[in-house]
Design a protein around this motif. Structure first.
Motif, PDB file in Angstrom:
ATOM      1  N   ASP A 149      42.623 -35.761 -25.833  1.00  0.00           N
ATOM      2  CA  ASP A 149      42.198 -36.754 -24.834  1.00  0.00           C
ATOM      3  C   ASP A 149      43.351 -37.641 -24.352  1.00  0.00           C
ATOM      4  O   ASP A 149      43.121 -38.797 -23.983  1.00  0.00           O
ATOM      5  N   MET A 203      44.746 -37.458 -21.664  1.00  0.00           N
ATOM      6  CA  MET A 203      44.308 -37.832 -20.310  1.00  0.00           C
ATOM      7  C   MET A 203      42.836 -38.255 -20.404  1.00  0.00           C
ATOM      8  O   MET A 203      41.941 -37.424 -20.568  1.00  0.00           O
ATOM      9  N   MET A 225      44.114 -41.732 -16.753  1.00  0.00           N
ATOM     10  CA  MET A 225      43.932 -41.085 -15.446  1.00  0.00           C
ATOM     11  C   MET A 225      43.954 -42.098 -14.305  1.00  0.00           C
ATOM     12  O   MET A 225      44.108 -41.723 -13.142  1.00  0.00           O
ATOM     13  N   ILE A 251      46.372 -32.942 -11.287  1.00  0.00           N
ATOM     14  CA  ILE A 251      46.624 -32.665 -12.711  1.00  0.00           C
ATOM     15  C   ILE A 251      46.702 -31.162 -12.911  1.00  0.00           C
ATOM     16  O   ILE A 251      45.846 -30.418 -12.409  1.00  0.00           O
ATOM     17  N   ASN A 256      46.869 -28.464 -16.074  1.00  0.00           N
ATOM     18  CA  ASN A 256      46.829 -28.351 -17.534  1.00  0.00           C
ATOM     19  C   ASN A 256      46.993 -26.911 -18.000  1.00  0.00           C
ATOM     20  O   ASN A 256      46.023 -26.167 -18.116  1.00  0.00           O
ATOM     21  N   ILE A 291      42.503 -33.090 -22.246  1.00  0.00           N
ATOM     22  CA  ILE A 291      41.805 -33.844 -21.195  1.00  0.00           C
ATOM     23  C   ILE A 291      40.383 -34.178 -21.642  1.00  0.00           C
ATOM     24  O   ILE A 291      39.681 -33.319 -22.175  1.00  0.00           O
ATOM     25  N   ASP A 345      37.090 -34.248 -20.467  1.00  0.00           N
ATOM     26  CA  ASP A 345      36.491 -33.569 -19.305  1.00  0.00           C
ATOM     27  C   ASP A 345      35.580 -34.485 -18.496  1.00  0.00           C
ATOM     28  O   ASP A 345      35.585 -34.445 -17.258  1.00  0.00           O
ATOM     29  N   LEU A 385      37.606 -36.744 -16.430  1.00  0.00           N
ATOM     30  CA  LEU A 385      38.226 -36.013 -15.312  1.00  0.00           C
ATOM     31  C   LEU A 385      37.217 -35.825 -14.174  1.00  0.00           C
ATOM     32  O   LEU A 385      37.531 -36.069 -13.004  1.00  0.00           O
TER      33      LEU A 385
END
Ligand code: NDP
Length: 302
Positions: free
Chosen positions: A196, A198, A203, A212, A214, A221, A223, A226
């Protein structure tokens, strides 16, 4: 069997010969204690390393070792894959996907409708790239993007110097790396510290509408954060190669999302010919009493 070694058999045979090593490649052995080295893939059969009492090292075919690094039965040195082919592939995947967004290629490829829209993209020198991870892959990717004149800031755990890049480390380093970035590229290993990385807070740091990419590991990330950042426009697009669950389930919202590009964990793969050279070189070093290269630090997890 020969089938199980597949293209690795001829590649390894040649590489061992070149290193002056006499090696027998086996898949099933009557007495595991007689095995000297284990070439390991997460999709392979070995889960319990206990019977391999004579093994001097486990050589991973993968660069990411999160699935094996915590295996309590693994007491031998663990070597991760650093392979010229893997590095080149990653440089190509990242550069291609960065240029797609930098040049606004989708506008022309998808919207060819008879309207003349003479809007030229800015130059790469006007774009800021945040690169998380400055290891074998990150440093090569950073140098390739810097060679195209992107302004690249790289971030790592320990301090680094990579020609052409601004290099930062530590918590403040992460914030400074991400702040105002047009592109965020994740090439960190998956460890308890990088999960995590991001998230909703980080973010919010890149420039509005940032892209982004990845190719690292899915759990880098958050999710849900995001999807929220894509919805409110803070993140303009996410190009994702790796996911918390792979294969990515068909019903996952990423598949149909207009601002998400999914590639099926193909950013780069280990190439038998170059990987065999890396494996043979390491075994030769071990046999000669030299330290092996790219040995995983179990405490760090990569
Ligand atoms: P390396 O181990 O060479 O590099 C990892 C980098 O991440 C290093 O710069 C390291 O810092 C940095 N790092 C690790 N933990 C932290 C942390 N907590 N904070 C800040 N920086 C950190 O790995 P590679 O470059 O070879 O590979 C990176 C990852 O790419 C792999 O682990 C794998 O998950 C992924 N991968 C994906 C592929 C694909 O096809 N999608 C293919 C191959 C790899 P430091 O330098 O200070 O140690």
């Amino acid at each position: 069997s020969a089938e199980q070694w597949g293209p690795y058999r001829p590649a390894l045979t040649r590489a061992f010969e070149a290193e002056g090593l006499d090696v027998e490649l086996v898949t099933e052995v009557e007495d595991p204690a007689t095995v000297d080295y284990i070439v390991h893939s997460p999709s392979g059969p070995i889960r319990d390393f206990t019977p391999y009492t004579g093994a001097k090292a486990v050589l991973s075919l993968w660069a990411g070792v999160e699935e094996i690094v915590g295996n309590a039965t693994l007491t031998q040195p663990l070597v991760r894959m650093v392979d010229a082919g893997l590095t080149e592939g990653m440089v190509e995947w990242v550069t291609g996907h960065v240029l797609r967004h930098h040049l606004g290629m989708d506008d022309h490829i998808l919207n060819q409708d008879g309207t003349w829209r003479p809007v030229a993209p800015p130059l790469a020198r006007q774009r800021r790239v945040a690169l998380l991870g400055l290891g074998a892959l990150g440093s090569a990717v950073g140098q390739a993007l810097a060679a195209l004149n992107f302004q690249v800031t790289g971030w790592s755990r320990s301090a680094h110097e990579v020609p052409g890049l601004q290099c930062l480390s530590g918590d403040e380093g992460l914030e400074a790396t991400l702040k105002g970035a047009d592109f965020v590229i994740l090439l960190l290993p998956l460890t308890p510290q990088t999960i995590d990385v991001m998230n909703a807070r980080t973010m919010a740091l890149p420039t509005r509408g940032a892209v982004i990419l990845n190719p690292g590991r899915g759990p880098l990330i958050d999710d849900a954060a995001l999807l929220k950042a894509l919805e409110d426009g803070q993140i303009g697009h996410a190009t994702l190669d790796v996911f918390r669950t792979e294969p990515l389930p068909p019903e996952h919202p990423f598949w149909a999302h207009p601002k998400v590009t999914v590639t099926p964990h193909i950013a780069s793969e280990t190439r038998p010919v170059t990987a065999a050279l890396a494996i043979a070189a390491n075994i030769r070093r071990s046999e000669d009493g030299e330290p092996m290269m790219h040995v995983v630090d179990r405490a760090r997890g990569y």
